[in-house]
Design a protein around this motif. Structure first.
Motif, PDB file in Angstrom:
ATOM      1  N   LEU A  11       0.826  -1.227   0.000  1.00 25.78           N
ATOM      2  CA  LEU A  11       0.000   0.000   0.000  1.00 25.78           C
ATOM      3  C   LEU A  11       0.844   1.253   0.000  1.00 25.78           C
ATOM      4  N   GLN A  12       1.937   1.221   0.744  1.00 26.02           N
ATOM      5  CA  GLN A  12       2.841   2.361   0.905  1.00 26.02           C
ATOM      6  C   GLN A  12       2.105   3.564   1.521  1.00 26.02           C
ATOM      7  N   ASP A  13       2.823   4.659   1.664  1.00 27.44           N
ATOM      8  CA  ASP A  13       2.264   5.852   2.322  1.00 27.44           C
ATOM      9  C   ASP A  13       1.061   6.410   1.562  1.00 27.44           C
ATOM     10  N   LYS A  14       1.145   6.346   0.268  1.00 30.18           N
ATOM     11  CA  LYS A  14       0.079   6.912  -0.556  1.00 30.18           C
ATOM     12  C   LYS A  14      -1.244   6.200  -0.297  1.00 30.18           C
ATOM     13  N   GLY A  15      -1.178   4.887  -0.222  1.00 34.38           N
ATOM     14  CA  GLY A  15      -2.384   4.114   0.040  1.00 34.38           C
ATOM     15  C   GLY A  15      -2.959   4.411   1.408  1.00 34.38           C
ATOM     16  N   VAL A  16      -2.055   4.551   2.405  1.00 31.45           N
ATOM     17  CA  VAL A  16      -2.526   4.819   3.769  1.00 31.45           C
ATOM     18  C   VAL A  16      -3.200   6.186   3.850  1.00 31.45           C
ATOM     19  N   ARG A  17      -2.646   7.173   3.113  1.00 31.83           N
ATOM     20  CA  ARG A  17      -3.270   8.505   3.112  1.00 31.83           C
ATOM     21  C   ARG A  17      -4.696   8.418   2.576  1.00 31.83           C
ATOM     22  N   LYS A  18      -4.900   7.606   1.531  1.00 26.34           N
ATOM     23  CA  LYS A  18      -6.250   7.449   0.981  1.00 26.34           C
ATOM     24  C   LYS A  18      -7.187   6.778   2.002  1.00 26.34           C
ATOM     25  N   LEU A  19      -6.653   5.776   2.692  1.00 30.53           N
ATOM     26  CA  LEU A  19      -7.460   5.093   3.714  1.00 30.53           C
ATOM     27  C   LEU A  19      -7.888   6.053   4.810  1.00 30.53           C
ATOM     28  N   CYS A  20      -6.987   6.953   5.174  1.00 32.32           N
ATOM     29  CA  CYS A  20      -7.254   7.878   6.275  1.00 32.32           C
ATOM     30  C   CYS A  20      -8.422   8.817   5.976  1.00 32.32           C
ATOM     31  N   VAL A  21      -8.709   9.024   4.727  1.00 29.40           N
ATOM     32  CA  VAL A  21      -9.872   9.845   4.354  1.00 29.40           C
ATOM     33  C   VAL A  21     -11.145   9.187   4.883  1.00 29.40           C
ATOM     34  N   GLY A  22     -11.211   7.865   4.711  1.00 29.95           N
ATOM     35  CA  GLY A  22     -12.371   7.143   5.216  1.00 29.95           C
ATOM     36  C   GLY A  22     -12.371   7.017   6.727  1.00 29.95           C
ATOM     37  N   LEU A  23     -11.184   6.793   7.303  1.00 29.38           N
ATOM     38  CA  LEU A  23     -11.067   6.627   8.763  1.00 29.38           C
ATOM     39  C   LEU A  23     -11.441   7.902   9.496  1.00 29.38           C
ATOM     40  N   ARG A  24     -11.192   9.045   8.822  1.00 30.37           N
ATOM     41  CA  ARG A  24     -11.449  10.348   9.443  1.00 30.37           C
ATOM     42  C   ARG A  24     -12.951  10.624   9.545  1.00 30.37           C
ATOM     43  N   ASN A  25     -13.719   9.947   8.704  1.00 33.06           N
ATOM     44  CA  ASN A  25     -15.167  10.206   8.693  1.00 33.06           C
ATOM     45  C   ASN A  25     -15.811   9.714   9.996  1.00 33.06           C
ATOM     46  N   PRO A  26     -16.619  10.542  10.670  1.00 39.23           N
ATOM     47  CA  PRO A  26     -17.264  10.142  11.938  1.00 39.23           C
ATOM     48  C   PRO A  26     -18.143   8.909  11.798  1.00 39.23           C
ATOM     49  N   GLN A  27     -18.574   8.616  10.570  1.00 34.18           N
ATOM     50  CA  GLN A  27     -19.458   7.461  10.367  1.00 34.18           C
ATOM     51  C   GLN A  27     -18.694   6.139  10.280  1.00 34.18           C
ATOM     52  N   CYS A  28     -17.368   6.212  10.208  1.00 35.18           N
ATOM     53  CA  CYS A  28     -16.529   5.015  10.120  1.00 35.18           C
ATOM     54  C   CYS A  28     -16.588   4.253  11.456  1.00 35.18           C
ATOM     55  N   LYS A  29     -16.866   2.965  11.397  1.00 34.45           N
ATOM     56  CA  LYS A  29     -17.042   2.145  12.614  1.00 34.45           C
ATOM     57  C   LYS A  29     -15.831   1.257  12.895  1.00 34.45           C
ATOM     58  N   LEU A  30     -14.772   1.399  12.115  1.00 34.00           N
ATOM     59  CA  LEU A  30     -13.619   0.510  12.248  1.00 34.00           C
ATOM     60  C   LEU A  30     -13.000   0.602  13.650  1.00 34.00           C
ATOM     61  N   GLU A  31     -12.699  -0.567  14.230  1.00 33.24           N
ATOM     62  CA  GLU A  31     -12.080  -0.623  15.563  1.00 33.24           C
ATOM     63  C   GLU A  31     -10.663  -1.188  15.504  1.00 33.24           C
ATOM     64  N   LYS A  32     -10.407  -2.017  14.506  1.00 37.46           N
ATOM     65  CA  LYS A  32      -9.095  -2.655  14.453  1.00 37.46           C
ATOM     66  C   LYS A  32      -8.591  -2.648  13.014  1.00 37.46           C
ATOM     67  N   LEU A  33      -7.369  -2.115  12.810  1.00 36.54           N
ATOM     68  CA  LEU A  33      -6.753  -2.036  11.481  1.00 36.54           C
ATOM     69  C   LEU A  33      -5.314  -2.645  11.600  1.00 36.54           C
ATOM     70  N   SER A  34      -5.170  -3.599  10.755  1.00 40.05           N
ATOM     71  CA  SER A  34      -3.837  -4.201  10.639  1.00 40.05           C
ATOM     72  C   SER A  34      -3.239  -3.797   9.295  1.00 40.05           C
TER      73      SER A  34
END
Length: 893
Positions: free
Chosen positions: A870-893
């Motif tokens: 994924l590299q840094d670029k992929g993680v930055r894209k993921l963080c867009v979703g994680l930042r959303n208050p509606q995101c219910k994720l509790e555990k990310l590996s």
């Protein structure tokens, strides 16, 4: 010093047999009673002080050596200088006094004491005339003719008064006392004067007594209160070994006692411990191995006296009945004559049965007799009472009256007497289990469930039936309402708590790492028997322990429901021994795990008999054993039987191939009504074996199917898909990982999940699936179950879709994950866990994943993306979703 020498010589002659008496405890424990701990109700029955079988835990007191108690350094004044030692009958108070006196006389201890005068209250009863303190001491020790009064009033002088409970006269502290050593008075006045400190004010006074008599002495005169605890667990075991003389037999006897918490507690009292050891010495047979046939308290006492002279026993029963009403354990010659018993015949009987009756010589060469323990007197009294009741043929009503009398007594004076009544009813077979007496007692137990009265009656009921009230408890747990009219669930909840405590039940038994071996396990059989689960994995066990475990399984009192023997050296012969217990009608084991042992095909032959006989066994785990196809053929004989009700069968890594699968399929074709979990992982059954199983056995009735690494391909997937399609399918967990299913096989699986499928967990890790296969999964994730009608609103209990899927180690690539991501936004999706580790992903799929995670309809709480590029670029894209208050994720590996 001359006086001391004469006194020591006298004491050595008096107690010379003490060291030779094997019945005496080697060491006794004492405990200080704190000033704010003074026992609240000393009139209660003594067994209440040692029997803690109704509580989970009990207080632990710091024990102190006797040298600390009998220290001449302790400060006292004239009004507070008496030490009192309490203890139940037979716990060792007199032995303590005599041992102390002998040690001092032999120069082995208590060197600070100059003069020590042991006196017994039962001998003081013989002194009817008035006398002074000097004459009193010279009566007991006539050798001290030159006793100097001035040598008595010193702080290194001890007067020891043993057995206050045996004194016939009450101590009256309000009466005038004496202070002059030459002043004559009655014995009771001399005793109260010593306690109050007006007579010999500098000397120490040590009094021993049973609990009830201690109330005669006001607290203001007591310098220190102590209590004899009796045998420790270690001493009990030593005593059993001494009496029985054979270590193996002694250990079996100890195990028998420990099965009952009540008997175990009573063994703190040395005479009762001796009685139990002697009875079990003859009750247990070496050739019976580890067979457990526990005796209750009544049976132990019945065995003790059954070989005795019946004529004298009949007379002693009547005498015990009278003595119990009058109180007291010491029997003088006049007491015997009143019951038409001669001293000669009692003396002869005491030599024949010293545990039942013992003879004692005292002052003026007087002979008295005592029952071996006060409980023997209560046993005889109960037997006499039943003889009387039986003659009137109103047994049930009379016994019901005795129950009421016991309940009315807050002091519990008839606790043990009533316990023997119930036990003797069983021994004599006088009442049937359905008699109204037992229903009446059960109801009273529940009505009084928060009081000690319930414990007393519980003891009584268990003397008649060791399983009493357990069926009613099971009924309440199953149906939620009282099986006895007029009682509420609250009563039963208290009942369950007390039953667990009373039985000493525990949820789990595990051995300490440092003690894992057969020998240690054999000492823990009572604890295993009282546990619901015995977790014995990696315990260095061998076949040697199996007969003992079989004995536990076949014992009616056993609570063991789950036995895990995984990864021990248990061979076929060990399994054969276990099966003897499993096949016993008393066995109630539900789960047996033998994974990773040394079990072969022959063991399966033994286990097959269990499957045909045991209706209780629900789970069998033979994983990681080389049973092979032959073993499964043997096992299939049991599985085929309609008596077999096995729900879980685990045969992972058992060297099973296509032929073994044939035997299993044939067996399940005949009997498949109960099986809900089947694990065949790491067996190369192949498509032919799997398809034969799927054809003959409807896997849709399973709840969980594990076929990891079974050599399957797409040709097995059609039958699996058809099972998933079934409207009645109950399959919730499916593990097909590490099989070469590829996209075409996965497509058939997904096709089965479109509509009625109830599958919640799917593992297809390392199955050769590519991005093309994800198209089929996306259709599943985007679908709505046919169980939803158009007018139905979305609710949690309507969830019938996947909650967890493992796609790891498949080359899905970004395109495949993009397909899946659209399904994450399905408002009816219940997917919570998604494993995409090692799936050849890059940053290109992360935007779609982020969008899915950010959706208010997404339920994903756990996402594994490890081992991807994924590299840094992929993680930055993921963080867009994680930042959303509606995101219910509790555990990310």
């Amino acid at each position: 010093m001359e006086l001391q020498t004469i006194l020591k010589t006298s004491l050595k002659c008096k107690y010379h047999e003490l060291n030779e008496n094997s019945l005496l405890p080697s060491r006794l424990c004492y405990r200080d009673l704190k000033q704010d701990y003074h026992l609240s109700n000393l009139h209660e029955h003594e067994f209440r002080y040692v029997d803690n079988s109704d509580v989970h835990t009990w207080a632990v007191f710091t024990t102190v050596p006797l040298t600390d108690i009998l220290s001449c350094d302790c400060k006292h004044n004239s009004s507070k200088r008496t030490i009192i030692t309490l203890g139940v009958s037979g716990v060792g108070k007199t032995t303590t006094v005599q041992s102390c006196a002998l040690e001092w006389a032999e120069g082995k201890g208590y060197h600070d004491i100059h003069l020590l005068f042991p006196l017994t209250f039962w001998e003081l009863n013989l002194l009817k005339h008035e006398l002074n303190i000097l004459e009193l001491l010279q009566t007991f020790y006539p050798e001290l003719k030159e006793l100097d009064p001035s040598s008595l009033n010193d702080n290194n002088v001890w007067l020891v008064l043993d057995g206050l409970d045996e004194y016939h006269l009450p101590l009256k502290f309000s009466c005038p006392t004496v202070s002059d050593v030459f002043e004559v008075s009655t014995v009771d006045v001399l005793v109260t004067s010593l306690i109050k400190g007006t007579l010999l004010p500098n000397a120490h006074v040590w009094i021993t007594t049973r609990y009830a008599a201690a109330t005669q002495i006001p607290d203001c005169y007591l310098l220190k209160e102590t209590e004899v605890q009796g045998f420790s667990d270690e001493q009990k075991e030593q005593h059993f070994q001494t009496v029985i003389g054979n270590d193996d037999l002694a250990n079996k006897a100890i195990n028998h006692v420990k099965i009952s918490r009540s008997l175990d507690f009573l063994c703190q009292i040395p005479p009762i411990c001796t009685i139990m050891a002697n009875v079990l010495k003859t009750h247990l047979k070496a050739h019976e191995g580890f067979k457990i046939n526990p005796l209750n308290l009544t049976q132990i006492y019945t065995n003790l006296v059954k070989a005795s002279n019946s004529d004298i026993i009949t007379k002693l029963k009547k005498l015990a009945q009278v003595r119990m009403e009058e109180g007291g354990n010491v029997m003088y010659e006049e007491d015997l004559l009143e019951s038409d018993i001669s001293a000669e015949e009692v003396s002869a009987f005491s030599k024949e049965c010293p545990l039942v009756l013992r003879e004692e010589k005292g002052l003026h060469n007087t002979t008295v007799f005592r029952f071996g323990h006060s409980s023997i007197q209560e046993f005889f009294a109960a037997s006499a009472k039943l003889d009387d009741i039986e003659a009137n043929s109103l047994l049930s009503a009379c016994c019901q009256y005795l129950v009421d009398v016991a309940l009315q007594s807050t002091e519990g004076k008839s606790d043990v007497f009533l316990r023997f009544i119930f036990g003797l009813i069983k021994e004599r077979q006088m009442l049937e289990p359905t008699d109204r007496l037992f229903d009446y007692t059960k109801k009273k137990i529940l009505e009084k469930i928060t009081s000690y009265s319930a414990v007393v009656l519980f003891h009584c009921l268990r003397e008649y039936d060791s399983q009493a009230l357990l069926n009613e408890v099971k009924f309440f747990l199953k149906f939620g309402f009282s099986p006895i009219h007029g009682l509420t669930p609250v009563h039963w909840k208290f009942m369950i708590q007390r039953t667990k405590a009373f039985e000493g039940m525990r949820e789990n038994f595990e051995m300490q790492v440092s003690t894992r071996c057969d020998e240690k396990l054999l000492r823990e059989l009572p604890a295993i028997l009282k546990s619901r689960k015995a977790m014995l994995r990696f315990c260095n066990l061998t076949d040697k322990c199996c007969p003992a475990l079989a004995a536990v399984l076949s014992t009616r009192e056993s609570y063991l429901r789950e036995l895990d023997l995984g990864y021990n050296s248990i061979s076929d012969s060990g399994v054969a021994a276990l099966v003897e217990g499993l096949n016993d009608q008393n066995c109630r084991l539900k789960t047996l795990r033998l994974q990773g042992c040394e079990v072969n095909s022959q063991a399966c032959k033994y286990l097959a008999t269990t499957l045909t006989q045991s209706l209780k066994l629900l789970e069998l785990d033979l994983s990681r054993n080389d049973i092979g196809d032959d073993g499964l053929q043997h096992l299939a004989t049991g599985l085929r039987s309609h008596e077999c009700q096995l729900e879980t069968l685990k045969l992972s890594q058992c060297n099973i191939e296509q032929k073994g699968c044939h035997y299993l399929a044939s067996a399940l074709q005949d009997n498949s009504n109960h099986l809900t979990v089947l694990d065949l992982s790491i067996n190369m059954v192949g498509d032919k074996g799997a398809n034969e199983l799927f054809t003959k056995f409807d896997i849709s009735q399973l709840r969980k199917l594990e076929m990891y690494h079974c050599g399957l391909t797409e040709s097995s997937c059609g039958n699996i898909g058809e099972a998933l399609k079934s409207e009645s399918s109950s399959l919730v967990e499916l593990n097909l990982s590490n099989n070469s299913l590829k996209d075409r096989g996965f497509a058939l699986i997904c096709e089965g999940m479109y509509a009625w499928c109830s599958l919640e967990k799917l593992n297809v890790s390392r199955c050769g699936i590519t991005g093309r296969g994800c198209i089929f999964l996306a259709k599943v994730l985007g679908s709505v179950s046919q169980l939803y009608s158009g007018w139905m609103q979305k609710t949690g209990w309507q969830a019938v879709e996947l909650k967890e899927i493992d796609l790891s180690m498949n080359c899905l690539r970004d395109k495949g994950v993009k397909e899946i991501s659209t399904g994450l936004e399905n408002p009816y999706s219940h997917l919570k866990t998604l494993n995409l580790s090692h799936c050849s992903l890059t940053d290109e799929c992360c935007a779609e994943l982020a969008s899915g995670l950010a959706s208010e309809d997404s339920n994903i709480i756990e996402l594994d993306l490890s081992d991807n590029d994924l590299q840094d670029k992929g993680v930055r894209k993921l963080c867009v979703g994680l930042r959303n208050p509606q995101c219910k994720l509790e555990k990310l590996s």
